[in-house]
Design a protein around this motif. Structure first.
Motif, PDB file in Angstrom:
ATOM      1  N   PRO A   1       7.573  -7.630   1.945  1.00 17.36           N
ATOM      2  CA  PRO A   1       8.928  -8.147   1.674  1.00 17.36           C
ATOM      3  C   PRO A   1       9.097  -8.621   0.239  1.00 17.36           C
ATOM      4  CG  PRO A   1       8.138  -8.972   3.771  1.00 17.36           C
ATOM      5  CD  PRO A   1       6.976  -8.284   3.126  1.00 17.36           C
ATOM      6  N   SER A   2       8.071  -9.251  -0.316  1.00 19.86           N
ATOM      7  CA  SER A   2       8.168  -9.734  -1.683  1.00 19.86           C
ATOM      8  C   SER A   2       8.294  -8.591  -2.678  1.00 19.86           C
ATOM      9  CB  SER A   2       6.940 -10.596  -2.023  1.00 19.86           C
ATOM     10  OG  SER A   2       7.015 -11.078  -3.341  1.00 19.86           O
ATOM     11  N   ASN A   3       7.532  -7.515  -2.464  1.00 26.44           N
ATOM     12  CA  ASN A   3       7.611  -6.389  -3.392  1.00 26.44           C
ATOM     13  C   ASN A   3       8.949  -5.662  -3.298  1.00 26.44           C
ATOM     14  OD1 ASN A   3       5.403  -6.251  -5.076  1.00 26.44           O
ATOM     15  ND2 ASN A   3       4.958  -4.137  -4.517  1.00 26.44           N
ATOM     16  N   LEU A   4       9.500  -5.577  -2.083  1.00 27.48           N
ATOM     17  CA  LEU A   4      10.822  -4.965  -1.939  1.00 27.48           C
ATOM     18  C   LEU A   4      11.890  -5.844  -2.583  1.00 27.48           C
ATOM     19  CD1 LEU A   4      10.580  -3.582   1.722  1.00 27.48           C
ATOM     20  CD2 LEU A   4      10.351  -2.328  -0.443  1.00 27.48           C
ATOM     21  N   ALA A   5      11.696  -7.165  -2.510  1.00 26.24           N
ATOM     22  CA  ALA A   5      12.626  -8.078  -3.187  1.00 26.24           C
ATOM     23  C   ALA A   5      12.524  -7.905  -4.703  1.00 26.24           C
ATOM     24  CB  ALA A   5      12.310  -9.524  -2.806  1.00 26.24           C
ATOM     25  N   LEU A   6      11.316  -7.681  -5.184  1.00 26.62           N
ATOM     26  CA  LEU A   6      11.127  -7.430  -6.615  1.00 26.62           C
ATOM     27  C   LEU A   6      11.875  -6.176  -7.046  1.00 26.62           C
ATOM     28  CD1 LEU A   6       9.616  -7.966  -9.339  1.00 26.62           C
ATOM     29  CD2 LEU A   6       7.822  -6.476  -8.459  1.00 26.62           C
ATOM     30  N   LYS A   7      11.795  -5.142  -6.206  1.00 21.75           N
ATOM     31  CA  LYS A   7      12.496  -3.894  -6.513  1.00 21.75           C
ATOM     32  C   LYS A   7      14.013  -4.122  -6.541  1.00 21.75           C
ATOM     33  CE  LYS A   7      12.590   0.949  -5.036  1.00 21.75           C
ATOM     34  NZ  LYS A   7      13.926   1.172  -4.512  1.00 21.75           N
TER      35      LYS A   7
END
Length: 549
Positions: free
Chosen positions: A114-120
C-alpha cells in the motif's frame, strides 16, 4: 506553400532537431532490447549524460543514505533502550521483548505494498511523510508507560517504516532504477531510484546506499545512545526515554526538511532544468522496449497480480532466507564475544594494572563488546561496495550474489563445527560480509527485471516486505534454551544460506533459458492483436525485453 515559407519550415525543423538531440559529440544508443542500457537509435549527448548522472549521485545518494540511516536508527533504538532499563521499567518478562519485535515486523510487512502504491499516486513527497511519521512515533515511544503502549508504538513504527526503503529505490528508478533491515523506507527509496537511473546503473547505487547505511547508522546510533545516557535527564525523560526522544526529534526535523528538498518525478522535479529533464526522461525511455516519455500507466489489478512472476517469487524467497540468516546474526555476535576468553589475556597483557581494577567487568561489557562488533561490519561494508561495483562492471547480479551467499555458508559451517573462539569470531566476518550485499542485490535483481512501472512498484515493495518474515523467524530462532552455542539457530542459518545459493543459481539458469527463447522469436506471438496501450503494458512480457542476469 511558397518558397519562403518552405525555407522557414525547414529551418525550424533543423533548429528543433539540433536543440533536442545536441548533434555535436553524441553517442548513439543501438541496442535492440533491454539487455543493457540503451534503446533503438536514440541519440544522447554522452558528456551531458555523464554530468546528469554525477548530479544525481551527488544529490540522491547522500540524501537517501541519510533517510535510510534515520529509518535504521529509529527501528533499532529499542535494542539500546533494552540495555538502558526498558524491560525493567515496563515490567516486561519472558518473551515480551521478542513479541515487541515481532509486532513491528508484522505491521512492516502489511504496509509495504500500500505504501508503494501511495508513492506512485502522490509522488516522492510520500517519503517525507513517512520520515515525519516514524520520527513522531519514535518521540511517542519515549512516553510509554506499559508493555501494551510499547506494542502500539511498535505497530505504528512498522506501518511508517515499511515503505521507506522500497520508495527510495523507486524514486531512484524514476531518476533510473538503482538504489534495498528498514523497509517501508527501504521499499519506497528503491522505487524512487529506479525512476531516475538506468537499469545497469541501479545495482551500484543500491549497493552504496543500502550497503553503507546500516553500518553507519549502527555506529552512530550506538555512540548517540551512549552519549545520551551519560548526560543529565530531560525532565521525566530518563535513561532509555532520552534515546527515543532525541533520535525521534532528529528524524522528525529531517523529515520536515524533506518536504522542501525531496526530488519529485523526473518529469516535474525542480532538481532539473528543462534540458536535464528531457535528458533524464530520454535515459529512462532508452531502457524501455516501448517508449512512454516518462508517462506512468494506470494501476490495475491485472498488473499487480502479474508482478508475482517466477523471478519475483524466487527473489522474494531468497530474500527471506537471507533475512533469517543475517538478522539472526545480530543475536549471535554477543555470544561470540562472551566466549572469547582469550581477549581477557590480551587486555591483561597490554595493561597489567587492570588486574587490580574493579572496573574490569564494566570495561569488557561496555567497550570490548562494542568495539569487537565493529570489524565484522566494516568488512561487510567493504564487501558490499565491492559487490556493487563488480556487479555494475560486469552487468550481472547472479554471480556476485552466489559468491556472497557462499561466504555465509562457510561462516555458519565454521560456527556450528567448532567452539574455538578465534574460529567463531572469524566466522562472523564471513557471515556478515556475505549477508551485507545479498539483500540489496536480490532487490536490485528483481527490480531490474520488472516492467512496467506498476510492477516495479509492487516488486520493490513485495520483496523487502515479505522478506521481513525472515526477520520474524530470526527473532524466535535464538532462544535461551539453545544457549550458549546456539547450535540450532546457526544450523538453521546454514540451511537457509544453502537454499538461497541454490535458488540464485536456478534463477540464473531460468533467465538464460528465457532470453534465448526470445532471441529465437518464440515469444513474438504476444504482440499479435494487441493495441498500443496493451503493448505498453506488456512490460517484462514484451518479446524484446531481456532479463538482466
Amino acid at each position: 506553400m511558397d518558397e519562403k515559407d518552405a525555407r522557414a519550415l525547414d529551418q525550424a525543423k533543423s533548429t528543433e532537431f539540433t536543440t533536442q538531440h545536441e548533434l555535436s559529440n553524441v553517442e548513439t544508443a543501438s541496442s535492440k532490447h533491454l539487455s543493457g542500457d540503451d534503446s533503438d537509435s536514440f541519440q544522447v549527448n554522452r558528456e551531458a549524460e555523464k554530468k546528469l548522472v554525477r548530479k544525481l549521485d551527488l544529490t540522491l545518494l547522500p540524501l537517501f543514505t541519510l533517510i535510510y540511516a534515520c529509518n535504521f536508527i529509529d527501528r533499532t533504538a529499542i535494542g539500546n533502550a533494552r540495555i538502558a532499563g526498558l524491560e525493567k521499567d515496563l515490567d516486561m518478562h519472558g518473551f515480551d521483548f521478542n513479541i515487541a519485535l515481532t509486532t513491528f515486523y508484522i505491521s512492516y510487512i502489511v504496509s509495504e505494498i500500500p505504501s508503494n502504491l501511495a508513492l506512485k499516486r502522490f509522488g516522492s513527497i510520500w517519503i517525507a511523510f513517512l520520515v515525519i511519521s516514524f520520527g513522531a512515533v519514535a518521540i511517542g515511544s519515549a512516553f510509554v508507560k506499559s508493555f501494551g503502549s510499547l506494542l502500539a508504538t511498535r505497530v505504528l513504527l512498522g506501518l511508517a517504516e515499511g515503505g521507506t526503503l522500497v520508495s527510495l529505490m523507486a524514486i531512484g528508478i524514476l531518476i533510473a532504477q538503482e538504489l534495498a533491515h528498514a523497509l517501508h523506507t527501504k521499499s519506497g527509496l528503491v522505487y524512487i531510484l529506479a525512476r531516475y537511473y538506468r537499469r545497469h546503473e541501479l545495482v551500484l547505487r543500491v549497493g552504496i546506499f543500502f550497503g553503507l547505511s546500516p553500518t553507519l547508522a549502527g555506529a552512530f546510533g550506538g555512540l548517540l545512545a551512549s552519549g545520551l545516557l551519560s548526560v543529565s535527564d530531560i525532565g521525566e525523560l530518563q535513561r532509555w526515554r532520552k534515546i527515543f526522544f532525541i533520535e525521534g526529534i532528529i528524524t522528525l526535523g529531517f523529515g520536515v526538511l524533506l518536504l522542501f528538498f525531496m526530488p519529485a518525478d523526473p518529469t516535474v522535479t525542480r532538481l532539473f532544468n528543462a534540458e536535464e529533464r528531457n535528458l533524464a526522461i530520454a535515459r529512462i525511455d532508452a531502457d524501455q522496449v516501448v517508449k512512454t516519455g516518462g508517462r506512468k500507466e494506470p494501476t490495475s489489478l491485472k498488473l499487480v497480480l502479474r508482478s508475482f512472476n517466477f523471478n519475483t517469487v524466487l527473489c522474494t524467497i531468497s530474500y527471506i532466507m537471507i533475512n533469517i540468516s543475517f538478522q539472526g546474526l545480530s543475536l549471535f555476535l554477543p555470544t561470540v564475544i562472551n566466549t572469547c576468553a582469550w581477549l581477557f589475556k590480551i587486555i591483561l597483557t597490554v595493561d597489567p594494572m587492570l588486574r587490580k581494577s574493579n572496573t574490569i567487568d564494566l570495561f569488557l561489557a561496555t567497550v570490548e563488546a562494542q568495539l569487537r562488533t565493529v570489524p565484522p561490519y566494516l568488512a561487510g561494508a567493504v564487501w558490499a561496495l565491492f559487490c556493487a561495483w563488480s556487479g555494475y562492471r560486469i552487468k550481472q547480479r547472479c554471480i556476485p550474489i552466489i559468491y556472497s551467499v557462499l561466504l555465509m555458508v562457510i561462516g555458519y559451517s565454521i560456527a556450528i563445527s567448532t567452539k574455538n573462539s578465534h574460529a567463531r569470531y572469524a566466522a562472523c566476518f564471513l557471515s556478515v560480509a556475505g549477508g551485507s550485499p545479498s539483500g540489496p542485490m536480490y532487490l536490485t535483481w528483481a527490480t531490474d527485471n520488472s516492467a512496467p512501472d506498476t510492477m516495479r512498484a509492487v516488486t520493490t515493495a513485495v520483496i523487502p516486505g515479505l522478506g521481513q518474515l525472515g526477520s520474524v523467524i530470526a527473532v524466535w530462532t535464538y532462544l535461551p534454551a539453545d544457549a550458549p552455542d546456539f547450535h540450532k539457530g546457526n544450523t538453521l542459518n546454514l540451511v537457509t544460506s544453502v537454499l538461497a545459493c541454490f535458488l540464485t543459481a536456478l534463477g540464473g539458469f531460468y533467465i538464460r533459458w528465457e532470453n534465448r527463447k526470445r532471441e529465437r522469436g518464440e515469444r513474438d506471438y504476444r504482440l499479435e492483436g494487441k493495441s498500443q496501450e496493451e503493448v505498453e503494458q506488456l512490460g517484462y512480457l514484451h518479446p524484446q525485453f531481456r532479463y538482466q542476469l
